[in-house]
Design a protein around this motif. Structure first.
Motif, mmCIF file in Angstrom:
data_model
loop_
_atom_site.group_PDB
_atom_site.id
_atom_site.type_symbol
_atom_site.label_atom_id
_atom_site.label_comp_id
_atom_site.label_asym_id
_atom_site.label_seq_id
_atom_site.Cartn_x
_atom_site.Cartn_y
_atom_site.Cartn_z
ATOM 1 N N TRP A 62 0.870 -1.185 0.000
ATOM 2 C CA TRP A 62 0.000 0.000 0.000
ATOM 3 C C TRP A 62 0.897 1.221 0.000
ATOM 4 O O TRP A 62 2.013 1.201 0.550
ATOM 5 C CB TRP A 62 -0.883 0.006 1.247
ATOM 6 C CG TRP A 62 -1.859 1.151 1.359
ATOM 7 C CD1 TRP A 62 -3.106 1.213 0.835
ATOM 8 C CD2 TRP A 62 -1.668 2.396 2.056
ATOM 9 N NE1 TRP A 62 -3.704 2.419 1.155
ATOM 10 C CE2 TRP A 62 -2.846 3.160 1.908
ATOM 11 C CE3 TRP A 62 -0.603 2.932 2.796
ATOM 12 C CZ2 TRP A 62 -2.992 4.433 2.457
ATOM 13 C CZ3 TRP A 62 -0.741 4.206 3.345
ATOM 14 C CH2 TRP A 62 -1.933 4.941 3.174
ATOM 15 N N ASP A 103 -0.272 13.200 -5.160
ATOM 16 C CA ASP A 103 -1.587 12.914 -5.748
ATOM 17 C C ASP A 103 -2.689 13.817 -5.207
ATOM 18 O O ASP A 103 -3.849 13.662 -5.617
ATOM 19 C CB ASP A 103 -1.969 11.456 -5.460
ATOM 20 C CG ASP A 103 -1.056 10.459 -6.152
ATOM 21 O OD1 ASP A 103 -0.590 10.752 -7.270
ATOM 22 O OD2 ASP A 103 -0.796 9.387 -5.561
ATOM 23 N N THR A 155 -8.114 2.594 2.382
ATOM 24 C CA THR A 155 -8.187 2.631 0.930
ATOM 25 C C THR A 155 -7.276 1.575 0.310
ATOM 26 O O THR A 155 -6.346 1.066 0.944
ATOM 27 C CB THR A 155 -7.728 4.005 0.415
ATOM 28 O OG1 THR A 155 -6.386 4.257 0.894
ATOM 29 C CG2 THR A 155 -8.632 5.116 0.896
ATOM 30 N N THR A 156 -7.534 1.276 -0.951
ATOM 31 C CA THR A 156 -6.547 0.579 -1.766
ATOM 32 C C THR A 156 -5.508 1.604 -2.216
ATOM 33 O O THR A 156 -5.719 2.821 -2.079
ATOM 34 C CB THR A 156 -7.200 -0.050 -2.995
ATOM 35 O OG1 THR A 156 -7.722 1.005 -3.829
ATOM 36 C CG2 THR A 156 -8.342 -0.980 -2.593
ATOM 37 N N THR A 157 -4.418 1.128 -2.773
ATOM 38 C CA THR A 157 -3.419 2.065 -3.294
ATOM 39 C C THR A 157 -4.012 2.927 -4.396
ATOM 40 O O THR A 157 -3.734 4.129 -4.492
ATOM 41 C CB THR A 157 -2.192 1.302 -3.811
ATOM 42 O OG1 THR A 157 -1.524 0.681 -2.695
ATOM 43 C CG2 THR A 157 -1.222 2.223 -4.521
ATOM 44 N N GLU A 158 -4.848 2.322 -5.235
ATOM 45 C CA GLU A 158 -5.499 3.089 -6.303
ATOM 46 C C GLU A 158 -6.408 4.164 -5.714
ATOM 47 O O GLU A 158 -6.402 5.318 -6.176
ATOM 48 C CB GLU A 158 -6.291 2.149 -7.206
ATOM 49 C CG GLU A 158 -6.962 2.851 -8.379
ATOM 50 C CD GLU A 158 -7.744 1.905 -9.276
ATOM 51 O OE1 GLU A 158 -8.245 2.338 -10.329
ATOM 52 O OE2 GLU A 158 -7.862 0.715 -8.913
ATOM 53 N N GLU A 159 -7.178 3.809 -4.695
ATOM 54 C CA GLU A 159 -8.056 4.797 -4.058
ATOM 55 C C GLU A 159 -7.254 5.875 -3.348
ATOM 56 O O GLU A 159 -7.648 7.051 -3.334
ATOM 57 C CB GLU A 159 -8.986 4.095 -3.073
ATOM 58 C CG GLU A 159 -10.042 3.225 -3.734
ATOM 59 C CD GLU A 159 -10.804 2.372 -2.735
ATOM 60 O OE1 GLU A 159 -11.940 1.974 -3.044
ATOM 61 O OE2 GLU A 159 -10.250 2.087 -1.640
ATOM 62 N N ALA A 178 -4.646 7.178 -4.262
ATOM 63 C CA ALA A 178 -4.146 8.141 -5.246
ATOM 64 C C ALA A 178 -5.239 9.075 -5.753
ATOM 65 O O ALA A 178 -4.952 10.037 -6.478
ATOM 66 C CB ALA A 178 -3.527 7.396 -6.429
ATOM 67 N N GLY A 179 -6.490 8.811 -5.349
ATOM 68 C CA GLY A 179 -7.601 9.622 -5.824
ATOM 69 C C GLY A 179 -8.354 10.305 -4.704
ATOM 70 O O GLY A 179 -7.825 10.508 -3.602
#
Length: 513
Positions: free
Chosen positions: A189, A195, A265-269, A271-272
């Motif tokens: 993570w 970001d 969060t996930t790593t993708e989340e 970043a957003g």
């Protein structure tokens, strides 16, 4: 002399047998604590790693060194005692020319009670470098703070004022590492300041918007430091984790504020701007200490001044859930002095932080502040930390001067220690932590390894006791760890041989390599 001879013969037989093993089970012991409100120190053991030493020390309340761990590296900068008796320690692996800032380390290691490095991790290159602090998670994964490299062109494209750029910009990011084997780990993570930017300098560049309308984002043009540290834009110096809400708190030194972010969060989340328990992705959930960073105040509203060691007060401690911070006071306008500040964050039972649109996050003021009676008498311009103890006292580390002291809620000093290591003139220490006597990681401190029969004496009777336990179905050592003579966390015939060598052959004492 026949008895030792018989024992030695038995040991030779043992070496030809298949090893019988008994795994050690860690069982917490008893503790004695002091009631809140009494003018006495909280009994425990204080851990610290002097910045100019490769040794980590554990002392009791009388100042006696009760255990040490050796490393090949100086710390950069924190160290913690884990529940299994290992220490988790940051490591300075050598200078990284890309990241020459304070606290640069590049490595993390675990060292067991006996001094063996059982795991290490390196995260240092021309693109990234670990610094300052780490945090062990309940999962066994580890949060780490690191810089990442951005070129001047990348910074300007993201909306940075060119006048605030030298040759690079190095924002911080957080990685979560899952240790693998004896060395290395998987990054499972991560979260990046990069970001979550906002800027109102150049409408033709990325991240353009109204800073005051986005307290959840970071103004890429907020700068208060001189040109030498323009590249070290955030200088995050501590990380802490709250299991209840699955959140992370960061002490962002260069902004003189603390940030809370969502770890669910996930790593993708991350970043957003959506996802996780908060629904806000990796955006800032809460910030406090300097509202001018997000356009919600002026210099007169600033509360923190280059702070360190932001952490949530632990459960079952007075003030649990509040946030405790060492406020260094560097640049404090009325006078430069240090304080330890406790705040009550405006958070509900779901981990959501209240904010009136267009205003600064609360609270308006701290709920508890420690200062010296004459504030200027206590000033640590850098490093340093504080810990709320179970009896309500607060343990404070004056890092630059190597002075550790404990104060009551009424601000009476009830314990003080001046670090003499490695010498009185080089005794600066990042921060300290005190552990109660019943902390599981201290079990080895109270175990008389080798005294298998528990009579308080280590002699040939303990050899016989161990042999009976391992091969004849006899009673187990009490506590079980007493039978682990070589401290490898396994009780087997090697412990019998080790004990015989110690008693009759001049070998090393129990638990010494």
């Amino acid at each position: 002399m026949r008895y030792p001879t018989i024992i030695l013969c038995v040991a030779l037989v043992i070496l030809s047998l298949q090893q019988a093993q008994a795994k050690i089970i860690h069982v917490p012991g008893d503790s004695s604590t002091v009631q809140a409100g009494t003018n006495v120190s909280f009994d425990g053991y204080t851990l610290f790693a002097p910045m100019r030493s490769t040794t980590t020390y554990l002392i009791d309340n009388s100042g006696e060194v009760v255990h040490t761990w050796e490393s090949a590296y100086k710390p950069r900068l924190s160290v913690y005692l884990l529940e299994n008796g290992n220490i988790l320690r940051t490591a300075f692996l050598g200078s990284n020319p890309t990241f020459p800032g304070g606290g640069a380390g590049g490595g993390v290691e675990k060292i067991d009670w006996g001094g063996t490095v059982v795991w290490d991790f390196e995260y240092s290159s021309d693109q990234y470098c670990l610094h300052h602090d780490v945090e062990m998670l309940p999962s066994g994964n580890i949060l780490m703070i690191a810089w990442e490299y951005k070129t001047a062109a990348e910074a300007i494209a993201a909306g940075r004022n060119p006048d605030l750029v030298t040759t690079k910009l190095c924002p911080d990011h957080i990685i979560e590492v899952e240790p693998t084997g004896a060395t290395g780990g998987n990054i499972v993570w991560e979260w990046h300041v990069w970001d979550h930017l906002i800027q109102d300098y150049d409408s033709t560049k990325e991240n353009y918007g109204v800073v005051a309308d986005h307290p959840e984002l970071v103004n890429i043009n907020f700068v208060v430091q001189g040109p030498y540290l323009l590249w070290d834009w955030n200088h995050t110096n501590s990380v802490d984790y709250d299991q209840e809400f699955d959140q992370i708190i960061l002490s962002v030194h260069a902004f003189s504020e603390i940030w809370v972010i969502d770890h669910s969060t996930t790593t993708e989340e991350a970043a957003g701007h959506t996802g996780g328990n908060s629904g806000k992705g990796g955006d800032i959930l809460y910030r406090w200490g300097n509202p001018q960073t997000y356009g919600a105040g002026s210099a007169g509203d600033q509360k923190f001044f280059k702070q360190h060691d932001a952490k949530w007060i632990e459960p079952d401690h007075p003030g649990e859930g509040n946030i405790l911070v060492f406020n260094n006071g560097l640049g404090r306008p009325e006078e430069e002095y240090s304080s330890v500040d406790e705040i009550v964050p405006p958070v509900d039972s779901n981990g959501t932080y209240y904010l009136t649109p267009g205003s600064a996050y609360g609270p308006e003021n701290q709920t508890w502040i420690y200062t010296a009676e004459n504030p200027g008498d206590f000033y640590a311009d850098r490093i340093s930390g504080a810990q709320r103890l179970p009896n309500g006292n607060t343990l404070i580390c004056d890092g630059p001067h190597g002075v550790f002291f404990e104060v009551t809620p009424e601000q009476d000093i009830v314990w003080e220690y001046v670090n003499p290591f490695p010498n009185p003139d080089q005794n600066n220490t990042f921060k300290v932590h005190r552990y109660a006597p019943d902390y599981p990681g201290l079990e080895d401190l109270f175990v008389n390894h080798g005294d298998a029969n528990g009579d308080g004496v280590i002699n040939s009777a303990d050899v016989v006791y161990l042999i009976n336990y391992l091969f004849k179905g006899g009673p187990a050592p009490e506590p079980l760890q007493a039978g682990d003579v070589n401290c490898d966390e396994i009780i087997n015939s090697a412990d019998v041989v080790y004990l015989i060598n110690y008693l009759f052959k001049g070998g090393p004492p129990p638990c010494e390599p």
